[in-house]
Design an enzyme around this catalytic site. Sequence first.
Site, PDB file in Angstrom:
ATOM      1  N   TYR A  54       0.833  -1.210   0.000  1.00 20.92           N
ATOM      2  CA  TYR A  54       0.000   0.000   0.000  1.00 20.92           C
ATOM      3  C   TYR A  54       0.863   1.254   0.000  1.00 20.92           C
ATOM      4  O   TYR A  54       0.651   2.188  -0.786  1.00 20.92           O
ATOM      5  CB  TYR A  54      -0.915  -0.033   1.223  1.00 20.92           C
ATOM      6  CG  TYR A  54      -1.674   1.238   1.478  1.00 20.92           C
ATOM      7  CD1 TYR A  54      -2.617   1.701   0.570  1.00 20.92           C
ATOM      8  CD2 TYR A  54      -1.459   1.968   2.650  1.00 20.92           C
ATOM      9  CE1 TYR A  54      -3.328   2.872   0.825  1.00 20.92           C
ATOM     10  CE2 TYR A  54      -2.162   3.127   2.905  1.00 20.92           C
ATOM     11  CZ  TYR A  54      -3.100   3.583   1.992  1.00 20.92           C
ATOM     12  OH  TYR A  54      -3.794   4.742   2.240  1.00 20.92           O
ATOM     13  N   LYS A  85       1.247   4.191  -3.052  1.00 21.93           N
ATOM     14  CA  LYS A  85       0.931   5.604  -2.845  1.00 21.93           C
ATOM     15  C   LYS A  85       2.158   6.494  -3.035  1.00 21.93           C
ATOM     16  O   LYS A  85       2.069   7.617  -3.541  1.00 21.93           O
ATOM     17  CB  LYS A  85       0.351   5.798  -1.435  1.00 21.93           C
ATOM     18  CG  LYS A  85      -0.938   5.044  -1.182  1.00 21.93           C
ATOM     19  CD  LYS A  85      -2.122   5.662  -1.882  1.00 21.93           C
ATOM     20  CE  LYS A  85      -2.672   6.840  -1.112  1.00 21.93           C
ATOM     21  NZ  LYS A  85      -3.903   7.374  -1.722  1.00 21.93           N
ATOM     22  N   PRO A  95      -0.935  12.593   5.071  1.00 24.83           N
ATOM     23  CA  PRO A  95      -1.665  12.614   6.339  1.00 24.83           C
ATOM     24  C   PRO A  95      -1.302  11.430   7.210  1.00 24.83           C
ATOM     25  O   PRO A  95      -1.132  10.304   6.723  1.00 24.83           O
ATOM     26  CB  PRO A  95      -3.140  12.549   5.893  1.00 24.83           C
ATOM     27  CG  PRO A  95      -3.096  11.894   4.555  1.00 24.83           C
ATOM     28  CD  PRO A  95      -1.791  12.278   3.932  1.00 24.83           C
ATOM     29  N   LEU A 126      -5.711   8.872  10.433  1.00 27.71           N
ATOM     30  CA  LEU A 126      -6.886   9.703  10.661  1.00 27.71           C
ATOM     31  C   LEU A 126      -7.906   8.983  11.538  1.00 27.71           C
ATOM     32  O   LEU A 126      -7.964   7.760  11.580  1.00 27.71           O
ATOM     33  CB  LEU A 126      -7.538  10.082   9.336  1.00 27.71           C
ATOM     34  CG  LEU A 126      -6.673  10.816   8.316  1.00 27.71           C
ATOM     35  CD1 LEU A 126      -7.505  11.164   7.083  1.00 27.71           C
ATOM     36  CD2 LEU A 126      -6.057  12.072   8.920  1.00 27.71           C
ATOM     37  N   HIS A 162      -9.235   0.567  11.387  1.00 23.60           N
ATOM     38  CA  HIS A 162      -7.989   0.899  12.064  1.00 23.60           C
ATOM     39  C   HIS A 162      -8.201   0.846  13.574  1.00 23.60           C
ATOM     40  O   HIS A 162      -9.313   0.584  14.056  1.00 23.60           O
ATOM     41  CB  HIS A 162      -7.497   2.277  11.617  1.00 23.60           C
ATOM     42  CG  HIS A 162      -7.001   2.289  10.201  1.00 23.60           C
ATOM     43  ND1 HIS A 162      -7.833   2.495   9.126  1.00 23.60           N
ATOM     44  CD2 HIS A 162      -5.759   2.108   9.687  1.00 23.60           C
ATOM     45  CE1 HIS A 162      -7.125   2.450   8.005  1.00 23.60           C
ATOM     46  NE2 HIS A 162      -5.868   2.210   8.321  1.00 23.60           N
ATOM     47  N   TRP A 198      -4.587  -6.046  19.636  1.00 28.58           N
ATOM     48  CA  TRP A 198      -3.503  -6.698  18.898  1.00 28.58           C
ATOM     49  C   TRP A 198      -2.128  -6.240  19.375  1.00 28.58           C
ATOM     50  O   TRP A 198      -1.928  -5.066  19.723  1.00 28.58           O
ATOM     51  CB  TRP A 198      -3.631  -6.375  17.420  1.00 28.58           C
ATOM     52  CG  TRP A 198      -4.606  -7.270  16.700  1.00 28.58           C
ATOM     53  CD1 TRP A 198      -5.693  -7.897  17.233  1.00 28.58           C
ATOM     54  CD2 TRP A 198      -4.589  -7.623  15.308  1.00 28.58           C
ATOM     55  NE1 TRP A 198      -6.350  -8.615  16.269  1.00 28.58           N
ATOM     56  CE2 TRP A 198      -5.692  -8.476  15.080  1.00 28.58           C
ATOM     57  CE3 TRP A 198      -3.747  -7.299  14.250  1.00 28.58           C
ATOM     58  CZ2 TRP A 198      -5.979  -8.994  13.825  1.00 28.58           C
ATOM     59  CZ3 TRP A 198      -4.028  -7.828  12.997  1.00 28.58           C
ATOM     60  CH2 TRP A 198      -5.133  -8.668  12.792  1.00 28.58           C
ATOM     61  N   ARG A 250       1.894   5.725  17.935  1.00 27.95           N
ATOM     62  CA  ARG A 250       1.237   6.268  16.760  1.00 27.95           C
ATOM     63  C   ARG A 250       0.900   7.740  16.995  1.00 27.95           C
ATOM     64  O   ARG A 250       0.864   8.222  18.120  1.00 27.95           O
ATOM     65  CB  ARG A 250      -0.053   5.501  16.434  1.00 27.95           C
ATOM     66  CG  ARG A 250       0.159   4.061  15.970  1.00 27.95           C
ATOM     67  CD  ARG A 250       0.851   3.996  14.629  1.00 27.95           C
ATOM     68  NE  ARG A 250       1.041   2.627  14.162  1.00 27.95           N
ATOM     69  CZ  ARG A 250       2.146   1.928  14.346  1.00 27.95           C
ATOM     70  NH1 ARG A 250       3.156   2.459  15.034  1.00 27.95           N
ATOM     71  NH2 ARG A 250       2.262   0.710  13.868  1.00 27.95           N
ATOM     72  N   ASP A 267       2.753  -5.936  15.578  1.00 29.80           N
ATOM     73  CA  ASP A 267       2.729  -4.575  16.101  1.00 29.80           C
ATOM     74  C   ASP A 267       2.711  -3.532  14.993  1.00 29.80           C
ATOM     75  O   ASP A 267       2.259  -2.411  15.195  1.00 29.80           O
ATOM     76  CB  ASP A 267       3.972  -4.316  16.962  1.00 29.80           C
ATOM     77  CG  ASP A 267       3.775  -4.751  18.408  1.00 29.80           C
ATOM     78  OD1 ASP A 267       2.623  -4.789  18.864  1.00 29.80           O
ATOM     79  OD2 ASP A 267       4.792  -5.049  19.064  1.00 29.80           O
TER      80      ASP A 267
END
Length: 257
Positions: free
Chosen positions: A80, A84, A107, A110, A123, A146, A153, A213
Amino acid sequence: MASWTPAATVGGIGANRENPGRYFYDNAIMGIELLEQARQYDVDKFTILGTICAYPNHTPVPFSEDDLFDGYPEETNAPYGIAKKALLTQSRAYRKQYNFNSIYLLPVNLYGPRDDFDLETSHVIPAIIRKCIEARESGDDSITAWGTGEPTREFLYVKDAAEGILDATERYDSSDPVNLGSGEEISIKALVETIAEETGFEGDIEWDTSKPDGQPRRKLDTSRAEERFGWEASTPFREGLRETIDWYGTHREELHE
């Protein structure tokens, strides 16, 4: 006229592990063709939304846009992220050859109202909100999260992200990538505990360490956005989190019909 890409074909760690080929192909083709068609139809300006998953796995913290190509992304996010990130190369190439005006924004994770609360694709924030509320209402003694809880983050409230995208579209004209984030770092453990507190769940949090993780740390250097087009995030994390929880509480029945 101006244009921008749709969000993406995207999900959390589990969805990324299950769909690496789909996530690479869908996002690469979507972005590449949209940018090419915008060029062919003389769109005045094109805003591309990249992803924080494009950064190398062990990028120095805080993440600087200058480090974007200094290594391979975290394995579960790589298809992914690379799809991008390819759009940044396309943006720069089109500016050089065709003088086509496109900008590239990165970004961070979100969250907010209208998020994806499906446990198969969501998410971490919407997933934990849903788990906590359902556990509280059913009287369960625990929820499962998880990984180890140790990674960190950074999260950006969706309204702040929308304002940043609009500000950049109106005021910024360069192919240099720009981070959009809150600049605040939180561990997954602290995040889950905060969500439990805000949702009123008082049970135990069990950690499934057989699950990945993901990237060890994420925190952005957001100074370029402020310097180039005067944007910075303004929503305090707990305030945004409460609005997200309230929205889910109001709409969850229709979401899960």
